[in-house]
Design an enzyme around this catalytic site. Structure first.
Site, PDB file in Angstrom:
ATOM      1  N   GLN A 240       0.817  -1.217   0.000  1.00 32.23           N
ATOM      2  CA  GLN A 240       0.000   0.000   0.000  1.00 32.23           C
ATOM      3  C   GLN A 240       0.847   1.262   0.000  1.00 32.23           C
ATOM      4  O   GLN A 240       0.329   2.355  -0.241  1.00 32.23           O
ATOM      5  CB  GLN A 240      -0.929   0.009   1.214  1.00 32.23           C
ATOM      6  CG  GLN A 240      -0.179   0.160   2.529  1.00 32.23           C
ATOM      7  CD  GLN A 240      -1.070   0.045   3.758  1.00 32.23           C
ATOM      8  OE1 GLN A 240      -1.433  -1.050   4.172  1.00 32.23           O
ATOM      9  NE2 GLN A 240      -1.419   1.170   4.336  1.00 32.23           N
ATOM     10  N   CYS A 246      -5.042   0.533   3.507  1.00 28.12           N
ATOM     11  CA  CYS A 246      -5.059  -0.884   3.894  1.00 28.12           C
ATOM     12  C   CYS A 246      -6.443  -1.479   3.740  1.00 28.12           C
ATOM     13  O   CYS A 246      -6.600  -2.616   3.294  1.00 28.12           O
ATOM     14  CB  CYS A 246      -4.585  -1.042   5.333  1.00 28.12           C
ATOM     15  SG  CYS A 246      -5.448   0.038   6.486  1.00 28.12           S
ATOM     16  N   HIS A 395      -5.733  -0.994  11.678  1.00 28.67           N
ATOM     17  CA  HIS A 395      -5.165  -1.443  10.421  1.00 28.67           C
ATOM     18  C   HIS A 395      -6.023  -2.594   9.893  1.00 28.67           C
ATOM     19  O   HIS A 395      -6.403  -3.469  10.652  1.00 28.67           O
ATOM     20  CB  HIS A 395      -3.739  -1.908  10.694  1.00 28.67           C
ATOM     21  CG  HIS A 395      -2.996  -2.350   9.480  1.00 28.67           C
ATOM     22  ND1 HIS A 395      -3.036  -1.657   8.295  1.00 28.67           N
ATOM     23  CD2 HIS A 395      -2.170  -3.403   9.272  1.00 28.67           C
ATOM     24  CE1 HIS A 395      -2.267  -2.286   7.409  1.00 28.67           C
ATOM     25  NE2 HIS A 395      -1.745  -3.342   7.981  1.00 28.67           N
TER      26      HIS A 395
END
Ligand SMILES: *[C@@H]1O[C@H](CO)[C@@H](O)[C@H](O)[C@H]1NC(C)=O
Ligand SMILES: *[C@@H]1O[C@H](CO)[C@@H](O)[C@H](O)[C@H]1NC(C)=O
Ligand SMILES: *[C@@H]1O[C@H](CO)[C@@H](O)[C@H](O)[C@H]1NC(C)=O
Length: 455
Positions: A240, A246, A395
């Site tokens: 990424q 993400c 995340h």
């Protein structure tokens, strides 16, 4: 990381305040005012840009525990929180989604910003706004100063890596050359982006845990979609870079893998996360987003495009996706367990085993960046000193299987695909402790099913 980066913390952490509404804030009776219809499939159908629209009708909907929505005609439907950011309601054949309102440093949890409504077949698009009956619910955002989040050493330092390797038996750390030139902001973006900072999944009573014990026996002790009788059903690991995308990579990874599973690997599309970053009205580009709204809602309402239609750039920009490209839709999107708060280990294993990888979120702490191998778990004992590079982050990653180890310490783990390149961790993957909601990883798994498009 330099000491100077610490100074930036306060300002940038407060610059972009996410809503923070709890289950109890949202539960109750709402009035939705629904506006005029819009053209189907129009990318201009951006309800967050509609401050004023003509109200055509209003509907009263009661949202009750755990996921029951009832309208004024007593039609029963479904609702779920979407993290602490907003909610989705489906009742009487119509679907409503909106973000909770927020202004500067506080959320207004009894108000939904203009959101999106359509029927369950995806027709009759309109915008709506919502207000909860009762008093104003104002929640100010606190910056989390939990001392256990502090780290003595900065990311990628020799000291941090040494202390991890001294304290932990189950996993090891190493320094990464590719991290040497990164700033604090870069690490924040790698771990979810500003918009998802400081958000801790509110834990509901895990309503589906009872009765799950018997299920355990029906799953193998180890399972990995990368090797099912010698076949790999997971697309390659990507990177990424320093964009908080993400959630887009994870959603694309889930779609790619489930395409492979449903077609016995005869179709192996690679989808475009840049289309999500630039074009999704349900997420915030490089500043973050949520799997439910991208791998689920965007993929159902607008569809995904192949990588070549908008190759990855890793920066925000105007929507530049080739309009001639085919759109690949997903459907049946949901939180594993049925609604936000219903997730648990067994429900995740059931979804993974029977349908394919699931998208999850978890909190990235400093020590995670330097993960090399083994079963990760976060140890607050490492966090003593005043250095606090950033708040809790969230995340998004993809769980593709599970396993168990007996040494150096017995542990159960998830097998997780990250989006930090194949030269991070174990060929781009990591293992994380399973069954204990480590870093929130069992709190908000989501899944969706591709509608196979033959072309
Ligand atoms: C939708 O509208 C909001 C508010 O005007 C704007 O910030 C956002 O960039 C728009 N999104 C897209 C994809 O056009
Ligand atoms: C969000 O709200 C919860 C309570 O629902 C609170 O515990 C938490 O600290 C809040 N988060 C922030 C960043 O203010
Ligand atoms: C799926 O693919 C594998 C490997 O090519 C093949 O051996 C198997 O027969 C296929 N299964 C079906 C149901 O077609």
């Amino acid at each position: 990381m330099h000491v100077a980066a610490v100074v930036l913390l306060t300002t940038s952490a407060e610059a972009d305040t996410p809503a923070n509404c709890s289950y109890e804030d949202i539960r109750g009776t709402w009035i939705f005012q629904v506006g005029s219809s819009q053209e189907k499939g129009s990318q201009d159908w951006n309800c967050s840009a509609s401050t004023a629209f003509a109200v055509q009708y209003q509907v009263k909907i009661h949202l009750a525990y755990p996921d029951i929505a009832t309208d004024e005609f007593n039609n029963k439907g479904f609702w779920t929180l979407i993290y602490n950011q907003g909610f989705e309601v489906v009742v009487a054949g119509r679907k409503y989604f909106g973000f909770s309102a927020f202004k500067e440093k506080s959320s207004l949890c009894n108000v939904i910003n203009p959101g999106w409504a359509h029927d369950v077949l995806g027709n009759d698009l309109s915008c709506f706004k919502g207000q909860k009956e009762g008093s104003i619910i104002k929640r100010s955002r606190r910056i989390n100063r939990d001392p256990t989040l502090r780290f003595e050493y900065s990311i990628n330092s020799e000291e941090l890596v040494e202390s991890i390797n001294k304290v932990h038996k189950s996993w090891t750390a190493k320094r990464y050359k590719q991290f040497e030139s990164l700033s604090r902001e870069d690490f924040v973006r790698m771990a979810g982006g500003k918009r998802t900072q400081g958000i801790r999944a509110p834990h509901l009573a895990h309503a589906t845990v009872n009765g799950q014990k018997n299920l355990r026996a029906s799953f193998p002790r180890a399972f990995d979609w990368r090797n099912v009788n010698g076949e790999n059903f997971v697309s390659p690991v990507r990177n990424q870079a320093q964009c908080g995308s993400c959630y887009a990579f994870t959603a694309m990874g889930m779609a790619e893998s489930r395409y492979r599973i449903l077609t016995n690997n005869t179709m192996q599309p690679v989808f475009s996360p840049q289309d999500i970053v630039e074009c999704s009205i349900y997420s915030q580009g490089c500043e973050g987003g949520f799997g439910y709204l991208v791998g689920g809602k965007y993929a159902e309402d607008f569809g995904l495009v192949k990588e070549k239609c908008n190759p990855y750039k890793g920066i925000d920009g105007k929507c530049s996706t080739d309009k001639k490209c085919a759109r690949y839709r997903m459907t049946d999107y949901k939180y594993v367990g049925g609604f936000y708060g219903g997730c648990n280990e067994m429900a995740m294993m059931e979804a993974i085993y029977n349908r394919g990888p699931v998208a999850v979120g978890f909190e990235v702490y400093n020590d995670f960046f330097n993960y090399k191998s083994g079963v990760y778990h976060h140890n607050p004992k490492l966090n003593q000193a005043p250095f606090q590079p950033f708040e809790l982050t969230n995340h998004a990653v993809l769980i593709v299987g599970w396993g168990e180890v007996s040494s150096p310490v017995p542990d159960k783990y998830w097998i997780v695909k990250n989006s930090w390149g194949a030269d991070w961790g174990m060929d781009g993957y990591f293992w994380i402790r399973r069954g204990t909601d480590e870093c929130g990883i069992e709190s908000l798994a989501m899944e969706a099913t591709p509608i196979i498009r033959f072309d």
